[in-house]
Write a protein that holds these residues in place. Sequence first.
Motif, PDB file in Angstrom:
ATOM      1  N   LEU A 127       0.825  -1.213   0.000  1.00  0.00           N
ATOM      2  CA  LEU A 127       0.000   0.000   0.000  1.00  0.00           C
ATOM      3  C   LEU A 127       0.855   1.258   0.000  1.00  0.00           C
ATOM      4  N   ALA A 128       1.945   1.229   0.703  1.00  0.00           N
ATOM      5  CA  ALA A 128       2.823   2.390   0.753  1.00  0.00           C
ATOM      6  C   ALA A 128       3.399   2.717  -0.615  1.00  0.00           C
ATOM      7  N   VAL A 143       0.707   6.291  -6.052  1.00  0.00           N
ATOM      8  CA  VAL A 143       0.549   6.237  -7.503  1.00  0.00           C
ATOM      9  C   VAL A 143      -0.930   6.348  -7.876  1.00  0.00           C
ATOM     10  N   VAL A 144      -1.796   5.629  -7.168  1.00  0.00           N
ATOM     11  CA  VAL A 144      -3.229   5.681  -7.433  1.00  0.00           C
ATOM     12  C   VAL A 144      -3.770   7.086  -7.184  1.00  0.00           C
ATOM     13  N   LEU A 145      -3.353   7.709  -6.103  1.00  0.00           N
ATOM     14  CA  LEU A 145      -3.832   9.055  -5.791  1.00  0.00           C
ATOM     15  C   LEU A 145      -3.384  10.070  -6.835  1.00  0.00           C
ATOM     16  N   LEU A 185      -2.627   9.456 -10.011  1.00  0.00           N
ATOM     17  CA  LEU A 185      -3.354   9.207 -11.256  1.00  0.00           C
ATOM     18  C   LEU A 185      -4.802   9.671 -11.175  1.00  0.00           C
ATOM     19  N   SER A 186      -5.480   9.386 -10.070  1.00  0.00           N
ATOM     20  CA  SER A 186      -6.875   9.805  -9.957  1.00  0.00           C
ATOM     21  C   SER A 186      -6.977  11.321  -9.885  1.00  0.00           C
ATOM     22  N   GLY A 187      -6.046  11.968  -9.232  1.00  0.00           N
ATOM     23  CA  GLY A 187      -6.040  13.432  -9.193  1.00  0.00           C
ATOM     24  C   GLY A 187      -5.786  14.022 -10.562  1.00  0.00           C
ATOM     25  N   THR A 188      -4.898  13.408 -11.326  1.00  0.00           N
ATOM     26  CA  THR A 188      -4.614  13.876 -12.683  1.00  0.00           C
ATOM     27  C   THR A 188      -5.852  13.733 -13.565  1.00  0.00           C
ATOM     28  N   LEU A 189      -6.530  12.613 -13.448  1.00  0.00           N
ATOM     29  CA  LEU A 189      -7.738  12.419 -14.245  1.00  0.00           C
ATOM     30  C   LEU A 189      -8.829  13.417 -13.848  1.00  0.00           C
ATOM     31  N   ALA A 190      -8.954  13.695 -12.572  1.00  0.00           N
ATOM     32  CA  ALA A 190      -9.968  14.650 -12.117  1.00  0.00           C
ATOM     33  C   ALA A 190      -9.656  16.049 -12.635  1.00  0.00           C
TER      34      ALA A 190
END
Length: 146
Positions: A21-22, A27-29, A31-36
């Motif tokens: 998770l670390a 990476v997930v955060l 990418l999701s922020g970039t998409l938003a």
Amino acid sequence: MTRLHKPQHRRGPALGIGRTLALVLPVVLVLSGTLAVTRVNWSGHGSDSMLAASASDASTRAGARAPQDVLRDRLLLELQEEDPGVALTHLQEEVDRKPSLAAHCASLARALGRAAVKQYGATRAQSYARPVCDTSYATGVAAAIG
């Protein structure tokens, strides 16, 4: 002889999950922020144009009504302004002129029958019955009565 106990460290599954998770969570955060951020209209003008485009699409779809719906509205207006006989005559003429409307003839005649009962009463509406689309007009009259 005293033995010094050294604590034994066992690596359990929680440590493996924590490390995964670390590494994965940032990476997930990102990418999701970039998409938003890419979905936000930063110019300030796009939302108005998008609303206008949606409204024009809706009016185009509303304007492109099915032929049987346009015919139904026209025939119901004729029934109100003239009488059911005129509307039934025009229904038969339209079905003869455009055979594709034959599939809708019965439902159109039933709608005329129901509307005739509302406007003229059961007895007078029934007096206009004729064999347009079989007995669908009479069926519409009967349905509106009972």
